[in-house]
Design a protein around this motif. Sequence first.
Motif, short mmCIF file in Angstrom:
data_model
loop_
_atom_site.label_atom_id
_atom_site.label_comp_id
_atom_site.label_asym_id
_atom_site.label_seq_id
_atom_site.Cartn_x
_atom_site.Cartn_y
_atom_site.Cartn_z
N LYS A 25 -11.00 -6.45 -6.90
CA LYS A 25 -12.34 -6.93 -7.23
C LYS A 25 -13.40 -6.32 -6.32
CE LYS A 25 -12.89 -11.45 -7.78
NZ LYS A 25 -12.47 -12.88 -7.62
N GLU A 26 -13.03 -6.13 -5.05
CA GLU A 26 -13.99 -5.61 -4.07
C GLU A 26 -14.15 -4.09 -4.16
OE1 GLU A 26 -15.93 -7.40 -2.07
OE2 GLU A 26 -15.05 -9.31 -2.66
N GLY A 27 -13.33 -3.46 -4.98
CA GLY A 27 -13.52 -2.03 -5.19
C GLY A 27 -12.37 -1.13 -4.80
N ALA A 28 -11.23 -1.70 -4.44
CA ALA A 28 -10.08 -0.85 -4.08
C ALA A 28 -9.52 -0.19 -5.34
CB ALA A 28 -9.01 -1.68 -3.40
N ASP A 29 -9.02 1.04 -5.17
CA ASP A 29 -8.40 1.73 -6.30
C ASP A 29 -6.89 1.52 -6.30
OD1 ASP A 29 -10.78 3.09 -7.33
OD2 ASP A 29 -10.74 4.11 -5.40
N GLY A 30 -6.36 1.06 -5.17
CA GLY A 30 -4.93 0.83 -5.08
C GLY A 30 -4.59 -0.08 -3.90
N VAL A 31 -3.44 -0.73 -3.99
CA VAL A 31 -2.99 -1.61 -2.90
C VAL A 31 -1.54 -1.27 -2.59
CG1 VAL A 31 -2.56 -3.99 -2.17
CG2 VAL A 31 -4.57 -3.48 -3.55
N LEU A 32 -1.27 -1.08 -1.31
CA LEU A 32 0.09 -0.75 -0.87
C LEU A 32 0.55 -1.79 0.14
CD1 LEU A 32 2.50 1.33 -0.61
CD2 LEU A 32 1.15 2.44 1.16
N ILE A 33 1.78 -2.27 -0.03
CA ILE A 33 2.32 -3.26 0.91
C ILE A 33 3.56 -2.66 1.58
CG2 ILE A 33 3.37 -5.56 1.11
CD1 ILE A 33 1.46 -6.04 -1.50
N LEU A 34 3.56 -2.68 2.90
CA LEU A 34 4.70 -2.16 3.64
C LEU A 34 5.46 -3.33 4.24
CD1 LEU A 34 2.85 0.71 5.56
CD2 LEU A 34 4.09 0.89 3.41
N GLY A 35 6.72 -3.47 3.86
CA GLY A 35 7.52 -4.59 4.35
C GLY A 35 8.84 -4.12 4.95
N GLU A 73 -1.31 -6.07 -18.20
CA GLU A 73 -1.93 -6.82 -19.31
C GLU A 73 -3.45 -6.75 -19.27
OE1 GLU A 73 -0.38 -8.34 -21.92
OE2 GLU A 73 1.38 -7.34 -21.08
N PHE A 74 -3.98 -6.61 -18.07
CA PHE A 74 -5.44 -6.52 -17.92
C PHE A 74 -5.95 -5.07 -17.95
CE2 PHE A 74 -4.92 -10.88 -16.61
CZ PHE A 74 -6.08 -11.48 -17.05
N GLY A 75 -5.08 -4.17 -18.30
CA GLY A 75 -5.48 -2.77 -18.45
C GLY A 75 -5.54 -2.00 -17.14
N ILE A 76 -4.94 -2.55 -16.11
CA ILE A 76 -4.90 -1.83 -14.82
C ILE A 76 -3.51 -1.22 -14.68
CG2 ILE A 76 -5.02 -2.09 -12.30
CD1 ILE A 76 -6.97 -4.44 -12.78
N ASP A 77 -3.46 0.07 -14.41
CA ASP A 77 -2.17 0.75 -14.29
C ASP A 77 -1.35 0.11 -13.16
OD1 ASP A 77 -1.18 3.97 -14.98
OD2 ASP A 77 -0.15 2.74 -13.48
N PRO A 78 -0.10 -0.31 -13.46
CA PRO A 78 0.72 -0.96 -12.42
C PRO A 78 1.02 -0.05 -11.23
CG PRO A 78 1.84 -1.00 -14.57
CD PRO A 78 0.57 -0.25 -14.75
N GLY A 79 0.85 1.26 -11.43
CA GLY A 79 1.06 2.21 -10.34
C GLY A 79 0.05 2.05 -9.21
N ARG A 80 -0.99 1.28 -9.46
CA ARG A 80 -2.01 1.06 -8.43
C ARG A 80 -1.58 0.03 -7.40
NH1 ARG A 80 -6.87 3.39 -9.67
NH2 ARG A 80 -7.13 4.04 -11.84
N LEU A 81 -0.47 -0.63 -7.68
CA LEU A 81 0.05 -1.63 -6.74
C LEU A 81 1.50 -1.29 -6.42
CD1 LEU A 81 -0.04 -4.36 -5.24
CD2 LEU A 81 0.51 -5.47 -7.41
N LYS A 82 1.77 -1.08 -5.13
CA LYS A 82 3.13 -0.70 -4.75
C LYS A 82 3.58 -1.43 -3.51
CE LYS A 82 4.14 3.62 -6.88
NZ LYS A 82 4.35 5.03 -6.75
N ILE A 83 4.91 -1.55 -3.40
CA ILE A 83 5.49 -2.14 -2.19
C ILE A 83 6.57 -1.18 -1.69
CG2 ILE A 83 7.08 -3.61 -3.56
CD1 ILE A 83 6.81 -5.67 -1.20
N ALA A 84 6.58 -0.94 -0.39
CA ALA A 84 7.61 -0.09 0.20
C ALA A 84 8.36 -0.92 1.23
CB ALA A 84 6.96 1.13 0.86
N LEU A 85 9.66 -1.11 1.00
CA LEU A 85 10.46 -1.89 1.94
C LEU A 85 11.32 -0.92 2.74
CD1 LEU A 85 11.54 -4.94 -0.27
CD2 LEU A 85 9.58 -4.73 1.22
N SER A 86 10.91 -0.71 3.98
CA SER A 86 11.63 0.22 4.84
C SER A 86 11.32 -0.14 6.29
CB SER A 86 11.17 1.64 4.53
OG SER A 86 11.94 2.56 5.25
#
Lengths: 42, 131
Positions: free
Chosen positions: B51-61, B89-102
């Motif tokens: 909502k604030e304008g990010a094009d992608g979100v990455l989570i490192l766990g 479902e909201f038309g946002i490519d799921p590739g914009r949100l990722k999680i990397a577990l390493s």
Amino acid sequence: VSTVDMFKCKACGMCVSACPAGARELTGSDMEERISEVYASL
Amino acid sequence: MTEFTPKLVCFSCKFGWGYLNSNGYEKQLKNLIPITCSGKVDTTHIIDAFKEGADGVLILGCPDRECHFQTGNYQARKRILLLRKVLKEFGIDPGRLKIALSIDPEGTQIPVVIDAMKKEIKSLGPLRPAV
């Protein structure tokens, strides 16, 4: 309150929100501050 | 026309990524948010980032069975899996949100992972086209 707050730390066996080590950091107030800072800069 | 630079917000677990690095790497990397556990990242944090304008979100766990808080990384993975479906479902490519577990104690891989995701987002284009 996230679900992690109810999990227990492997090191001390206490739940995240009750952990005496760096309680401020662990309760997430640091995180929330950083989030506001980053989101404001987007 | 200016070149599109993706805005990526990265949540990084302190117990798995960069805990041996004392050079303040988190301040050098733009939009990096150090967190206690990947399980602490709520869906609202992610939605707000978009909502604030990010094009992608990455989570490192942390990797499987190595979460400092037992199952925080599993909780995060489940949450991301479901949220990716909602975003689609909201038309946002799921590739914009990722999680990397390493695990990366020195934190040297953090910029590499961020750059790789930025490249992917660049190919997707901005989330909100410039007016």
